[in-house]
Design a protein around this motif. Structure first.
Motif, PDB file in Angstrom:
ATOM      1  N   SER A  62      41.203  34.974  33.400  1.00  0.00           N
ATOM      2  CA  SER A  62      41.591  36.189  34.134  1.00  0.00           C
ATOM      3  C   SER A  62      42.961  36.709  33.701  1.00  0.00           C
ATOM      4  O   SER A  62      43.634  37.400  34.457  1.00  0.00           O
ATOM      5  CB  SER A  62      41.572  35.946  35.650  1.00  0.00           C
ATOM      6  OG  SER A  62      40.261  35.630  36.080  1.00  0.00           O
ATOM      7  N   GLY A  63      43.341  36.381  32.481  1.00  0.00           N
ATOM      8  CA  GLY A  63      44.622  36.847  31.950  1.00  0.00           C
ATOM      9  C   GLY A  63      44.460  37.771  30.756  1.00  0.00           C
ATOM     10  O   GLY A  63      45.268  37.742  29.822  1.00  0.00           O
ATOM     11  N   GLU A  64      43.415  38.599  30.799  1.00  0.00           N
ATOM     12  CA  GLU A  64      43.131  39.475  29.657  1.00  0.00           C
ATOM     13  C   GLU A  64      44.267  40.442  29.341  1.00  0.00           C
ATOM     14  O   GLU A  64      44.412  40.896  28.203  1.00  0.00           O
ATOM     15  CB  GLU A  64      41.837  40.266  29.905  1.00  0.00           C
ATOM     16  CG  GLU A  64      40.559  39.445  29.766  1.00  0.00           C
ATOM     17  CD  GLU A  64      40.269  38.569  30.990  1.00  0.00           C
ATOM     18  OE1 GLU A  64      39.343  37.746  30.913  1.00  0.00           O
ATOM     19  OE2 GLU A  64      40.980  38.709  32.003  1.00  0.00           O
ATOM     20  N   TYR A  65      45.068  40.754  30.345  1.00  0.00           N
ATOM     21  CA  TYR A  65      46.174  41.692  30.130  1.00  0.00           C
ATOM     22  C   TYR A  65      47.528  40.984  30.115  1.00  0.00           C
ATOM     23  O   TYR A  65      48.568  41.628  30.132  1.00  0.00           O
ATOM     24  CB  TYR A  65      46.158  42.782  31.204  1.00  0.00           C
ATOM     25  CG  TYR A  65      44.928  43.668  31.102  1.00  0.00           C
ATOM     26  CD1 TYR A  65      44.890  44.719  30.196  1.00  0.00           C
ATOM     27  CD2 TYR A  65      43.809  43.433  31.895  1.00  0.00           C
ATOM     28  CE1 TYR A  65      43.766  45.521  30.086  1.00  0.00           C
ATOM     29  CE2 TYR A  65      42.684  44.231  31.794  1.00  0.00           C
ATOM     30  CZ  TYR A  65      42.665  45.271  30.894  1.00  0.00           C
ATOM     31  OH  TYR A  65      41.546  46.063  30.784  1.00  0.00           O
ATOM     32  N   ARG A 272      45.865  45.652  45.624  1.00  0.00           N
ATOM     33  CA  ARG A 272      44.904  46.336  44.763  1.00  0.00           C
ATOM     34  C   ARG A 272      43.622  46.585  45.531  1.00  0.00           C
ATOM     35  O   ARG A 272      43.230  45.789  46.382  1.00  0.00           O
ATOM     36  CB  ARG A 272      44.569  45.511  43.512  1.00  0.00           C
ATOM     37  CG  ARG A 272      45.736  45.197  42.622  1.00  0.00           C
ATOM     38  CD  ARG A 272      45.288  44.771  41.241  1.00  0.00           C
ATOM     39  NE  ARG A 272      44.819  45.921  40.475  1.00  0.00           N
ATOM     40  CZ  ARG A 272      44.593  45.877  39.157  1.00  0.00           C
ATOM     41  NH1 ARG A 272      44.769  44.762  38.494  1.00  0.00           N
ATOM     42  NH2 ARG A 272      44.187  46.944  38.509  1.00  0.00           N
ATOM     43  N   LEU A 273      42.950  47.680  45.163  1.00  0.00           N
ATOM     44  CA  LEU A 273      41.618  47.962  45.704  1.00  0.00           C
ATOM     45  C   LEU A 273      40.583  48.099  44.599  1.00  0.00           C
ATOM     46  O   LEU A 273      39.425  48.418  44.861  1.00  0.00           O
ATOM     47  CB  LEU A 273      41.626  49.236  46.553  1.00  0.00           C
ATOM     48  CG  LEU A 273      42.236  49.108  47.947  1.00  0.00           C
ATOM     49  CD1 LEU A 273      42.144  50.418  48.695  1.00  0.00           C
ATOM     50  CD2 LEU A 273      41.536  48.001  48.744  1.00  0.00           C
ATOM     51  N   THR A 274      41.002  47.903  43.371  1.00  0.00           N
ATOM     52  CA  THR A 274      40.071  47.897  42.250  1.00  0.00           C
ATOM     53  C   THR A 274      40.718  47.135  41.113  1.00  0.00           C
ATOM     54  O   THR A 274      41.950  47.073  41.035  1.00  0.00           O
ATOM     55  CB  THR A 274      39.701  49.329  41.822  1.00  0.00           C
ATOM     56  OG1 THR A 274      38.732  49.288  40.771  1.00  0.00           O
ATOM     57  CG2 THR A 274      40.903  50.099  41.346  1.00  0.00           C
ATOM     58  N   GLY A 275      39.911  46.514  40.287  1.00  0.00           N
ATOM     59  CA  GLY A 275      40.459  45.653  39.247  1.00  0.00           C
ATOM     60  C   GLY A 275      40.209  46.185  37.846  1.00  0.00           C
ATOM     61  O   GLY A 275      39.544  47.202  37.656  1.00  0.00           O
ATOM     62  N   ASP A 276      40.760  45.474  36.881  1.00  0.00           N
ATOM     63  CA  ASP A 276      40.633  45.842  35.472  1.00  0.00           C
ATOM     64  C   ASP A 276      39.633  44.937  34.770  1.00  0.00           C
ATOM     65  O   ASP A 276      39.745  43.717  34.852  1.00  0.00           O
ATOM     66  CB  ASP A 276      41.984  45.708  34.752  1.00  0.00           C
ATOM     67  CG  ASP A 276      42.998  46.728  35.229  1.00  0.00           C
ATOM     68  OD1 ASP A 276      44.027  46.312  35.769  1.00  0.00           O
ATOM     69  OD2 ASP A 276      42.737  47.915  35.065  1.00  0.00           O
ATOM     70  N   GLY A 277      38.693  45.543  34.069  1.00  0.00           N
ATOM     71  CA  GLY A 277      37.827  44.791  33.174  1.00  0.00           C
ATOM     72  C   GLY A 277      37.972  45.367  31.777  1.00  0.00           C
ATOM     73  O   GLY A 277      37.961  46.591  31.609  1.00  0.00           O
ATOM     74  N   VAL A 278      38.158  44.513  30.792  1.00  0.00           N
ATOM     75  CA  VAL A 278      38.298  45.011  29.421  1.00  0.00           C
ATOM     76  C   VAL A 278      37.026  45.753  29.027  1.00  0.00           C
ATOM     77  O   VAL A 278      35.926  45.192  29.076  1.00  0.00           O
ATOM     78  CB  VAL A 278      38.569  43.847  28.450  1.00  0.00           C
ATOM     79  CG1 VAL A 278      38.644  44.356  27.013  1.00  0.00           C
ATOM     80  CG2 VAL A 278      39.858  43.128  28.824  1.00  0.00           C
TER      81      VAL A 278
END
Length: 315
Positions: A62-65, A272-278
């Motif tokens: 979960s550390g893509e960024y 947060r209310l939405t997350g990041d997916g690559v």
């Protein structure tokens, strides 16, 4: 029909307690996180409590960024900070230890990792992502000592209060273990943020709302709510591609998030209310790539319903 915003923790007509609102009033400045990868592992990967990790979690934990694992942490931070300062030249920095479980090591390793950042003058806070089963009294005592220098956030992945779901996603710890960690943290000066995921396999709307309600009763300071991302090269992706299971539509997600917010006390910060997916690795749902659209839909629908965070709770 026009409604006046009744929500007290807002400068911009938001009807929930945003992270930006908290940071602005706490540090009187724009504040940004610099994501770091400190090369920790996870007890759910090395066999301590499981192998393979949570089924939704990829190879980068979960550390893509987060920063480049091959760079020294100080270099990771400098690179990330310089990039963020181009956008916000007068902003303040939070060192965000994002990848894997960042308290999964002996205290001497934790001290070597966090002490240099606690001493830095160009950092206003440190945020440490970890798991409930990676905390104990010794580690918490050490982390508490850092609060003399900086605001310290402990970000605990929970995802769901339901042990049936935890087993389904190979979480590797129970809800009771999470509550035990909260009990150790509650009398400290450490700030607690809890991560939740909506649309986990076999979870109904009722179960997602139960999670939000239960977490809202705990002595915590913030919540992050994410939509489930099914990413390539994860166990969950294998399961989904073999036997697809339903995932929430954007409209369903917006509806459930609003109902969750109504059950969370107003003082709890919503980080947060939405997350990041690559994008290149995201299998579904692709609507999550348009984060601004999702957030705008939540805002519009909350206004239309004339609702706000904590509305359903008794005064």
């Amino acid at each position: 029909m026009t409604y006046q915003n009744p929500f007290p923790y807002s400068d911009d007509n938001k009807r929930y307690h945003t992270w930006n609102y908290y940071l602005k009033h706490r540090f009187h400045s724009k504040v940004f996180k610099v994501a770091l990868n400190a090369n920790f592992s996870c007890p759910n990967r090395d066999g301590t409590c499981g192998v393979g990790g949570c089924s939704f979690c990829g190879a980068l934990g979960s550390g893509e960024y987060a920063g480049n694992i091959h760079d020294d942490l100080a270099i990771q931070f400098t690179k990330g900070q310089e990039m963020m300062l181009k956008k916000w030249p007068n902003g303040k920095s939070i060192a965000y230890f994002q990848a894997y479980s960042n308290t999964y090591a002996p205290c001497d390793v934790l001290k070597a990792t966090f002490d240099p950042f606690a001493a830095r003058k160009d950092i206003c806070a440190i945020s440490i992502a970890t798991r409930a089963d990676c905390l104990d009294e010794e580690k918490i005592t050490y982390l508490q000592s850092l609060t003399k220098e900086k605001e310290i956030w402990i970000e605990l992945g929970l995802q769901s209060i339901h042990d049936s779901t935890a087993k389904r996603i190979n979480r590797g710890h129970t809800y009771q273990q999470f509550l035990d960690a909260i009990a150790l943290l509650k009398d400290t000066d450490l700030k607690i943020c809890v991560h939740l995921i909506n649309s986990l396999p076999n979870e109904s709307e009722k179960m997602m709302l139960e999670t939000a309600s239960a977490v809202g009763l705990l002595p915590i300071h913030a919540v992050k709510i994410h939509m489930l991302h099914i990413m390539e090269n994860t166990k969950l992706a294998e399961e989904y591609l073999t036997s697809p299971f339903p995932v929430l539509t954007r409209e369903e997600y917006v509806d459930i998030v609003i109902k969750q917010l109504e059950r969370i006390p107003a003082h709890i910060v919503i980080q947060r209310l939405t997350g990041d997916g690559v994008k290149e690795a995201l299998i579904t749902p692709d609507w999550t790539l348009k984060k601004v659209v999702v957030l705008n839909e939540i805002d519009k629908e909350m206004k239309r319903r004339n609702t706000w965070q904590g509305k359903l709770l008794k005064k």
